[in-house]
Scaffold this active site. Structure first.
Site, PDB file in Angstrom:
ATOM      1  N   CYS A 198       0.849  -1.203   0.000  1.00 18.28           N
ATOM      2  CA  CYS A 198       0.000   0.000   0.000  1.00 18.28           C
ATOM      3  C   CYS A 198       0.876   1.241   0.000  1.00 18.28           C
ATOM      4  O   CYS A 198       1.846   1.344   0.763  1.00 18.28           O
ATOM      5  CB  CYS A 198      -0.930   0.007   1.213  1.00 18.28           C
ATOM      6  SG  CYS A 198      -1.966   1.481   1.243  1.00 18.28           S
TER       7      CYS A 198
ATOM      8  N   ASP B 203      -2.076  -2.955 -14.593  1.00 25.86           N
ATOM      9  CA  ASP B 203      -2.493  -2.464 -15.922  1.00 25.86           C
ATOM     10  C   ASP B 203      -3.249  -3.465 -16.788  1.00 25.86           C
ATOM     11  O   ASP B 203      -3.254  -3.313 -18.015  1.00 25.86           O
ATOM     12  CB  ASP B 203      -1.278  -1.952 -16.718  1.00 25.86           C
ATOM     13  CG  ASP B 203      -0.547  -0.817 -16.021  1.00 25.86           C
ATOM     14  OD1 ASP B 203      -1.137  -0.224 -15.105  1.00 25.86           O
ATOM     15  OD2 ASP B 203       0.602  -0.532 -16.401  1.00 25.86           O
TER      16      ASP B 203
HETATM   17  C1  LIG Z   1      -8.701   2.804  -5.249  1.00 31.83           C
HETATM   18  C2  LIG Z   1      -7.643   1.755  -5.003  1.00 31.83           C
HETATM   19  C3  LIG Z   1      -7.572   1.124  -3.771  1.00 31.83           C
HETATM   20  C4  LIG Z   1      -6.592   0.146  -3.539  1.00 31.83           C
HETATM   21  N1  LIG Z   1      -6.578  -0.505  -2.334  1.00 31.83           N
HETATM   22  C5  LIG Z   1      -5.713  -1.531  -2.131  1.00 31.83           C
HETATM   23  C6  LIG Z   1      -5.772  -2.314  -0.948  1.00 31.83           C
HETATM   24  O1  LIG Z   1      -6.613  -2.116  -0.064  1.00 31.83           O
HETATM   25  N2  LIG Z   1      -4.857  -3.337  -0.821  1.00 31.83           N
HETATM   26  C7  LIG Z   1      -3.919  -3.607  -1.794  1.00 31.83           C
HETATM   27  O2  LIG Z   1      -3.126  -4.535  -1.645  1.00 31.83           O
HETATM   28  N3  LIG Z   1      -3.865  -2.889  -2.930  1.00 31.83           N
HETATM   29  C8  LIG Z   1      -4.751  -1.878  -3.121  1.00 31.83           C
HETATM   30  N4  LIG Z   1      -4.731  -1.207  -4.307  1.00 31.83           N
HETATM   31  C9  LIG Z   1      -3.780  -1.619  -5.359  1.00 31.83           C
HETATM   32  C10 LIG Z   1      -4.427  -2.637  -6.307  1.00 31.83           C
HETATM   33  O3  LIG Z   1      -4.737  -3.843  -5.629  1.00 31.83           O
HETATM   34  C11 LIG Z   1      -3.490  -2.957  -7.485  1.00 31.83           C
HETATM   35  O4  LIG Z   1      -2.313  -3.514  -6.974  1.00 31.83           O
HETATM   36  C12 LIG Z   1      -3.121  -1.728  -8.303  1.00 31.83           C
HETATM   37  O5  LIG Z   1      -4.254  -0.914  -8.550  1.00 31.83           O
HETATM   38  C13 LIG Z   1      -2.479  -2.136  -9.642  1.00 31.83           C
HETATM   39  O6  LIG Z   1      -3.336  -2.940 -10.387  1.00 31.83           O
HETATM   40  P1  LIG Z   1      -4.235  -2.343 -11.605  1.00 31.83           P
HETATM   41  O7  LIG Z   1      -3.271  -1.693 -12.562  1.00 31.83           O
HETATM   42  O8  LIG Z   1      -4.950  -3.535 -12.159  1.00 31.83           O
HETATM   43  O9  LIG Z   1      -5.151  -1.314 -10.989  1.00 31.83           O
HETATM   44  C14 LIG Z   1      -5.668  -0.201  -4.545  1.00 31.83           C
HETATM   45  C15 LIG Z   1      -5.752   0.436  -5.792  1.00 31.83           C
HETATM   46  C16 LIG Z   1      -6.714   1.395  -6.035  1.00 31.83           C
HETATM   47  C17 LIG Z   1      -6.790   2.052  -7.384  1.00 31.83           C
END
Ligand SMILES: Cc1cc2nc3c(=O)[nH]c(=O)nc-3n(C[C@H](O)[C@H](O)[C@H](O)COP(=O)(O)O)c2cc1C
Length: 307
Positions: free
Chosen positions: A101, A203
């Site tokens: 995080c 992504d």
């Molecule tokens: C609004 C938001 C909240 C997130 N909250 C968490 C979380 O609670 N725990 C976590 O491990 N990652 C959290 N992430 C990260 C996502 O799990 C993920 O690793 C990150 O968005 C990259 O993946 P993506 O490109 O598919 O979005 C959060 C991401 C976003 C955008």
């Protein structure tokens, strides 16, 4: 059927944890659309051991969401392990430890991605949690704190020696937040060398992206975050028609009201704005959608753009 650390997955495309998005209603919807596994947002270990009501509420889930991981965060191995032992009594399918995080209020207390700076602490937390529970324990990491301190090999080794069952890797550093492109070359390097299964993340915006990553990286599964916001059909291989989209929004709304009562409508607004992403002419109704008070209002606004 794909297995991850003994957990039977519905598919190898999983829902990533997202604070404020992956609550019970959305997890149910994602599971209905075929998400391989879902996960709660990060939940404070300290809040869990103090039995803080709001924290404990975040742990609730229904069997319709299974398989499900509950994600905890913290910096003190004993506290995280005590929290995990409580989480285990709720019988999720696995317990995930957040080590990625990027939020300042999490990192500046030595939690989340700040742990990446201390691989020995990564090891102690994983090992202490592993000894406290019998469920599979996983960790979700980033590639490092910043571009000068990329240390995923060390962190992965610390986790493996701490006996985690699998590792999810978001292909960015903490310093990148969500900017730039996820580094799938590094994810591939980890997946090809790591003795425990790796879940790649970053992504993925379509089912095709997910398949391409699964076929080329050595990851056992992939995880979708932002690409799943307002887009639960990313977990199935078919795009819905505009009318089907409206049905999904209605279904999501009903799940929100079931979960939160009237306040569900307020929480629903941020999802609706995501659902209209990419629909032609939708920007003109956006400002009205974010203040809509009823589902009828949302429907009549959406009707204007889906005719
Ligand atoms: C609004 C938001 C909240 C997130 N909250 C968490 C979380 O609670 N725990 C976590 O491990 N990652 C959290 N992430 C990260 C996502 O799990 C993920 O690793 C990150 O968005 C990259 O993946 P993506 O490109 O598919 O979005 C959060 C991401 C976003 C955008």
């Amino acid at each position: 059927m794909t297995q991850l650390a003994g957990i039977q997955l519905r598919s190898p495309v999983l829902l990533a944890p997202m604070a404020g998005f992956t609550d019970g209603p959305y997890r149910r919807l994602a599971a209905e659309f075929g998400a391989g596994m879902v996960c709660t947002e990060l939940v404070s270990s300290e809040g869990i051991i103090r039995r803080n009501k709001k924290t404990i509420d975040l742990l609730r889930f229904s069997d319709r969401e299974r398989p499900i991981g509950i994600q905890v965060f913290g910096s003190d191995p004993v506290v995280v392990a005590e929290a995990a032992a409580f989480v285990e009594t709720l019988k999720p399918d696995c317990i995930d430890i957040n080590m990625g995080c990027c939020a300042p209020k999490v990192c500046y207390n030595g939690k989340g991605a700040a742990l990446l700076k201390k691989p020995e602490m990564v090891h102690r937390i994983a090992a202490t949690v592993g000894q406290a529970v019998s469920l599979p324990v996983s960790a979700k990491i980033r590639l490092g704190w910043d571009s000068d301190s990329i240390n995923y090999n060390e962190v992965v080794q610390a986790l493996v020696e701490g006996n985690v069952s699998f590792i999810s890797v978001h292909g960015r550093t903490r310093a990148q937040l969500y900017r730039g492109e996820a580094d799938w070359e590094s994810i591939t390097e980890i997946a090809r060398s790591c003795p425990v299964p790796v879940v790649g993340n970053g992504d993925i915006l379509s089912w095709e992206d997910a398949m391409e990553k699964l076929n080329t990286t050595g990851c056992t599964a992939v995880m979708v975050g932002r690409g799943a916001q307002g887009n639960p059909w990313i977990f199935s291989s078919r795009e819905p028609t505009l009318h089907e989209r409206l049905d999904v929004i209605r279904r999501h709304y009903h799940l929100m009201i079931e979960e939160y009562g009237e306040y569900g409508m307020v929480l629903m607004r941020k999802h609706v704005v995501k659902y209209i992403h990419g629909i032609r002419n939708a920007t003109k109704i956006r400002s009205k959608l974010v203040v809509a008070d009823t589902m009828e209002e949302i429907e009549s606004l959406l009707q204007q753009v889906i005719q």
